[in-house]
Design a protein around this motif. Structure first.
Motif, mmCIF file in Angstrom:
data_model
loop_
_atom_site.group_PDB
_atom_site.id
_atom_site.type_symbol
_atom_site.label_atom_id
_atom_site.label_comp_id
_atom_site.label_asym_id
_atom_site.label_seq_id
_atom_site.Cartn_x
_atom_site.Cartn_y
_atom_site.Cartn_z
ATOM 1 N N LEU A 1 -13.734 -0.288 -42.591
ATOM 2 C CA LEU A 1 -14.278 -1.332 -41.722
ATOM 3 C C LEU A 1 -15.595 -1.877 -42.265
ATOM 4 C CD1 LEU A 1 -13.496 0.239 -38.246
ATOM 5 C CD2 LEU A 1 -12.387 -1.750 -39.280
ATOM 6 N N VAL A 2 -16.443 -0.987 -42.779
ATOM 7 C CA VAL A 2 -17.712 -1.429 -43.376
ATOM 8 C C VAL A 2 -17.427 -2.327 -44.571
ATOM 9 C CG1 VAL A 2 -19.772 -0.676 -44.629
ATOM 10 C CG2 VAL A 2 -19.068 0.516 -42.552
ATOM 11 N N GLU A 3 -16.507 -1.917 -45.431
ATOM 12 C CA GLU A 3 -16.167 -2.718 -46.611
ATOM 13 C C GLU A 3 -15.630 -4.089 -46.202
ATOM 14 O OE1 GLU A 3 -12.922 -2.246 -50.089
ATOM 15 O OE2 GLU A 3 -14.290 -0.546 -49.847
ATOM 16 N N LEU A 4 -14.811 -4.120 -45.188
ATOM 17 C CA LEU A 4 -14.227 -5.367 -44.702
ATOM 18 C C LEU A 4 -15.290 -6.302 -44.115
ATOM 19 C CD1 LEU A 4 -11.588 -6.958 -44.046
ATOM 20 C CD2 LEU A 4 -11.587 -5.765 -41.858
ATOM 21 N N THR A 5 -16.159 -5.764 -43.288
ATOM 22 C CA THR A 5 -17.137 -6.607 -42.588
ATOM 23 C C THR A 5 -18.358 -6.953 -43.425
ATOM 24 O OG1 THR A 5 -18.199 -4.662 -41.602
ATOM 25 C CG2 THR A 5 -16.463 -5.756 -40.319
ATOM 26 N N HIS A 6 -18.598 -6.218 -44.506
ATOM 27 C CA HIS A 6 -19.786 -6.450 -45.324
ATOM 28 C C HIS A 6 -19.462 -7.084 -46.681
ATOM 29 C CE1 HIS A 6 -21.336 -3.805 -42.276
ATOM 30 N NE2 HIS A 6 -22.553 -3.911 -42.748
ATOM 31 N N LYS A 7 -18.281 -7.660 -46.820
ATOM 32 C CA LYS A 7 -17.919 -8.217 -48.121
ATOM 33 C C LYS A 7 -18.776 -9.433 -48.467
ATOM 34 C CE LYS A 7 -13.980 -10.821 -46.366
ATOM 35 N NZ LYS A 7 -12.537 -10.967 -46.418
ATOM 36 N N LEU B 1 -8.932 -6.450 -27.074
ATOM 37 C CA LEU B 1 -7.771 -5.564 -27.201
ATOM 38 C C LEU B 1 -6.977 -5.862 -28.470
ATOM 39 C CD1 LEU B 1 -6.567 -5.368 -23.486
ATOM 40 C CD2 LEU B 1 -7.760 -3.608 -24.819
ATOM 41 N N GLY B 2 -6.872 -7.141 -28.819
ATOM 42 C CA GLY B 2 -6.176 -7.521 -30.055
ATOM 43 C C GLY B 2 -6.869 -6.988 -31.294
ATOM 44 N N VAL B 3 -8.190 -7.072 -31.306
ATOM 45 C CA VAL B 3 -8.970 -6.548 -32.440
ATOM 46 C C VAL B 3 -8.814 -5.034 -32.523
ATOM 47 C CG1 VAL B 3 -11.315 -6.195 -33.327
ATOM 48 C CG2 VAL B 3 -10.618 -8.454 -32.509
ATOM 49 N N LEU B 4 -8.922 -4.361 -31.384
ATOM 50 C CA LEU B 4 -8.764 -2.908 -31.382
ATOM 51 C C LEU B 4 -7.381 -2.503 -31.897
ATOM 52 C CD1 LEU B 4 -10.484 -1.991 -28.006
ATOM 53 C CD2 LEU B 4 -11.335 -1.547 -30.311
ATOM 54 N N LYS B 5 -6.359 -3.204 -31.457
ATOM 55 C CA LYS B 5 -5.000 -2.892 -31.893
ATOM 56 C C LYS B 5 -4.841 -3.115 -33.391
ATOM 57 C CE LYS B 5 -0.168 -3.982 -30.967
ATOM 58 N NZ LYS B 5 0.762 -4.804 -30.189
ATOM 59 N N LYS B 6 -5.396 -4.216 -33.892
ATOM 60 C CA LYS B 6 -5.256 -4.561 -35.309
ATOM 61 C C LYS B 6 -5.982 -3.571 -36.218
ATOM 62 C CE LYS B 6 -5.845 -8.353 -38.564
ATOM 63 N NZ LYS B 6 -6.149 -9.786 -38.719
ATOM 64 N N TYR B 7 -7.166 -3.106 -35.805
ATOM 65 C CA TYR B 7 -8.010 -2.304 -36.700
ATOM 66 C C TYR B 7 -8.127 -0.833 -36.310
ATOM 67 C CZ TYR B 7 -9.294 -6.834 -38.571
ATOM 68 O OH TYR B 7 -9.250 -8.082 -39.142
#
Length: 68
Positions: A31-37, A17-23
């Protein structure tokens, strides 16, 4: 339901729930740019045309949860 009734289920649900709220306001490309850096867990296991798994230890190490 399986998560909620597991040993650490409530902690897992709070984390999700915290991750969902944050992102939740991020666009998919962001999200792709963030997770694939570069240097992140994804870039460490990526091989073109392969379906490699990012092991939990790689993720934890990246976030300084565990040491070498």
């Amino acid at each position: 339901m399986r998560i909620a009734t597991s040993k650490h289920g409530l902690v897992a649900i709070e984390s999700i729930l915290g991750v969902l709220k944050k992102y939740m306001d991020y666009k998919p490309f962001d999200l792709v740019e963030l997770t694939h850096k570069s240097g992140g867990p994804w870039s460490r296991v990526y091989e073109e045309y392969m379906n490699n798994t990012i092991e939990d230890s790689v993720i934890l190490k990246y976030h300084d949860v565990i040491e070498d």
